[in-house]
Write a protein that holds these residues in place. Structure first.
Motif, PDB file in Angstrom:
ATOM      1  N   GLY A 112       0.802  -1.217   0.000  1.00 18.58           N
ATOM      2  CA  GLY A 112       0.000   0.000   0.000  1.00 18.58           C
ATOM      3  C   GLY A 112       0.837   1.271   0.000  1.00 18.58           C
ATOM      4  O   GLY A 112       0.302   2.365  -0.183  1.00 18.58           O
ATOM      5  N   THR A 113       2.149   1.140   0.193  1.00 25.37           N
ATOM      6  CA  THR A 113       3.038   2.306   0.171  1.00 25.37           C
ATOM      7  C   THR A 113       3.094   2.892  -1.232  1.00 25.37           C
ATOM      8  O   THR A 113       3.297   2.170  -2.202  1.00 25.37           O
ATOM      9  N   ALA A 114       2.887   4.203  -1.333  1.00 26.26           N
ATOM     10  CA  ALA A 114       2.998   4.899  -2.618  1.00 26.26           C
ATOM     11  C   ALA A 114       4.451   5.330  -2.815  1.00 26.26           C
ATOM     12  O   ALA A 114       5.061   5.893  -1.904  1.00 26.26           O
ATOM     13  N   LEU A 115       4.994   5.036  -3.996  1.00 24.17           N
ATOM     14  CA  LEU A 115       6.380   5.368  -4.313  1.00 24.17           C
ATOM     15  C   LEU A 115       6.443   6.289  -5.520  1.00 24.17           C
ATOM     16  O   LEU A 115       5.702   6.099  -6.483  1.00 24.17           O
ATOM     17  N   VAL A 173      13.487   6.111  -1.770  1.00 25.13           N
ATOM     18  CA  VAL A 173      14.073   4.983  -1.061  1.00 25.13           C
ATOM     19  C   VAL A 173      12.914   4.106  -0.599  1.00 25.13           C
ATOM     20  O   VAL A 173      11.977   4.586   0.039  1.00 25.13           O
ATOM     21  N   PHE A 174      12.948   2.814  -0.972  1.00 22.23           N
ATOM     22  CA  PHE A 174      11.857   1.932  -0.555  1.00 22.23           C
ATOM     23  C   PHE A 174      12.308   0.860   0.433  1.00 22.23           C
ATOM     24  O   PHE A 174      11.496   0.076   0.917  1.00 22.23           O
ATOM     25  N   THR A 214       2.146  -3.472  -4.146  1.00 20.97           N
ATOM     26  CA  THR A 214       1.039  -4.430  -4.048  1.00 20.97           C
ATOM     27  C   THR A 214       1.458  -5.735  -3.379  1.00 20.97           C
ATOM     28  O   THR A 214       0.607  -6.493  -2.926  1.00 20.97           O
ATOM     29  N   GLU A 215       2.769  -5.985  -3.324  1.00 23.36           N
ATOM     30  CA  GLU A 215       3.259  -7.235  -2.749  1.00 23.36           C
ATOM     31  C   GLU A 215       4.728  -7.076  -2.397  1.00 23.36           C
ATOM     32  O   GLU A 215       5.463  -6.370  -3.089  1.00 23.36           O
ATOM     33  N   ARG A 250       6.498  -5.839  -5.714  1.00 23.92           N
ATOM     34  CA  ARG A 250       5.674  -5.653  -6.908  1.00 23.92           C
ATOM     35  C   ARG A 250       4.895  -4.356  -6.722  1.00 23.92           C
ATOM     36  O   ARG A 250       4.405  -4.078  -5.625  1.00 23.92           O
ATOM     37  N   VAL A 251       4.826  -3.599  -7.804  1.00 29.06           N
ATOM     38  CA  VAL A 251       4.244  -2.262  -7.766  1.00 29.06           C
ATOM     39  C   VAL A 251       3.245  -2.117  -8.902  1.00 29.06           C
ATOM     40  O   VAL A 251       3.529  -2.503 -10.033  1.00 29.06           O
TER      41      VAL A 251
END
Length: 125
Positions: free
Chosen positions: A47-50, A55-56, A77-78, A102-103
């Motif tokens: 759910g994190t928006a990048l 930096v993720f 998403t995963e 996965r985004v």
């Protein structure tokens, strides 16, 4: 075996495989080799928006800690829990088992990324 020529690459040593609107992201074998034995991986929450360049997460090895940069913009998403549980997968299988996140992405997400030849040119330079 993943077709490395079908992937796109960032200058920060992440790879991207696009399947429809889902981008699978990992680090390259070059990055894994440079880090050495990877002992810890931190990944973002689903759910994190990048934004591109954010930096993720981070990968920690016996030599150093390296930040992981989003090569595309989108929403996580995963995550690959197997890599969190066994960070050594990044050294053993960076293009297969050790994808990171996965985004969900929009059209044009891969614009500006390098092909395999372009990536090889910067890592051999």
């Amino acid at each position: 075996m993943t077709d490395l020529t079908a992937l796109k690459y960032s200058e920060e040593h992440e790879w991207v495989a696009l399947d429809g609107s889902t981008a699978t992201i990992g680090i390259t074998d070059y990055a894994a080799d440079a880090l050495g034995d990877i002992v810890f991986v931190e990944l973002p929450a689903v759910g994190t928006a990048l934004s591109r360049g954010d930096v993720f997460g981070e990968a920690e090895s016996t030599k150093s800690v390296s930040e992981l940069y989003a090569p595309v913009a989108g929403t996580v998403t995963e995550i690959n829990q197997a890599v969190v549980d066994d960070p050594a997968l990044l050294n053993a299988s960076p293009f297969e088992e050790a994808w990171l996140i996965r985004v969900s992405v929009a059209d044009g997400a891969l614009d500006g990324l390098l092909d395999r030849d372009g990536y090889t040119a910067i890592t051999e330079g």
